[in-house]
Enzyme design. Structure first.
Site: not given
Length: 304
Positions: A56, A117, A147
């Site tokens: 995010k 990620h 987020s």
């Protein structure tokens, strides 16, 4: 988590929220941790392009920017299929009958653009060995935490987030999936001095998208005309992407991502953290930030 649009007919299914597993001390979604050897041994190719972020932090935004650059700024060419199909998410391991992004990537022709990620120490070693280009985007911790919290709420495959206060404590204690934000941004920041890494800041992208898109193009060895640059800027504006089913994750079955709880593309702003953090929470994060990033040279803006 990414799924092919062809799974849309599985709307009657339900999934369980994931648990956390540890890999080298880093918390990951348990299915990833349980299949770590397969991820770790993934074979890179020299012309692979890697996009990596903490979750995010503008991942989908930079993916769409890169894809448009690769297609000369033509959205009709770049947006033919959902972004989850165009750029496989390598460490994503899903239960059957869901397809494996890792297998999808292995079958893709070169050149590939791949999404991660992972913190720098968990990147499969073949990417360093092949000297692959990597684009990393970092976002200020306060907006990133907000987020990520809302993403947990809407993504039924993620661990249970609890309420905002509990989630922020877990975030600051590095107990959320993909671990410490502080270690993540610092690790990749330090790695850029040793590898071909373009390190971008979400806030810079919001402030002057044309300038940052040109940085990406130059990193990829491409020169953009003013007309093409303007087209990419327009196409990748938040509101335009939010309404684009090829990038807004609306093709994902609702039993996985429930956009009625919170849309995948929620606000895309800098400073929304002020609507969530108490003064005490903001001060607490500032203290951890000062301690964890001391001497790194990293500076993040929480307002524009």
């Amino acid at each position: 988590m990414a799924l092919d649009s062809k799974l849309k007919d599985l709307e009657s299914m339900t999934i369980k929220r994931s648990e956390i597993g540890l890999v080298q001390g880093v918390p990951l979604v348990k299915d990833m941790a349980d299949n770590w050897n397969v991820i770790w041994n993934f074979q890179a190719r020299p012309d692979d392009l890697v996009i990596c972020t903490y979750p995010k932090a503008g991942t989908t935004w930079i993916q769409e920017i890169v894809n448009l650059i690769q297609h000369g700024g033509d959205p009709e060419k770049s947006d033919q299929v959902p972004i989850t199909t165009r750029m496989p998410f390598i460490e994503l391991i899903l239960p059957k009958p869901f397809p494996s992004d890792l297998k999808k990537a292995e079958a893709m022709p070169s050149p590939r653009t791949l999404k991660f990620h992972l913190p720098v120490q968990l990147m499969p070693p073949s990417f360093w060995e092949k000297n692959c280009k990597i684009i990393y985007v970092a976002r200020n911790a306060k907006d990133n935490a907000v987020s990520y919290f809302h993403f947990h709420r809407m993504n039924q495959g993620m661990p249970e987030p609890g309420n905002w206060d509990q989630f922020l404590e877990d975030f600051l204690d590095s107990k959320v999936a993909w671990g410490s934000w502080f270690d993540h941004v610092r690790g990749w920041w330090e790695a850029k001095d040793r590898h071909p890494i373009l390190y971008l800041f979400y806030e810079d992208m919001k402030e002057d998208p044309a300038r940052e898109i040109q940085k990406v193009a130059h990193f990829l060895g491409t020169e953009l005309s003013e007309a093409v640059l303007t087209r990419i800027v327009q196409h990748t504006m938040f509101e335009n992407m939010k309404g684009n089913p090829m990038v807004n994750y609306s093709t994902i079955p609702s039993f996985v991502m429930d956009h009625t709880i919170s849309p995948f593309m929620r606000k895309g702003t800098v400073g929304d953290w002020k609507n969530h953090f108490t003064v005490a929470q903001s001060e607490q994060l500032d203290e951890v930030y000062a301690r964890e990033l001391e001497g790194s040279g990293l500076t993040f803006r929480t307002n524009l």
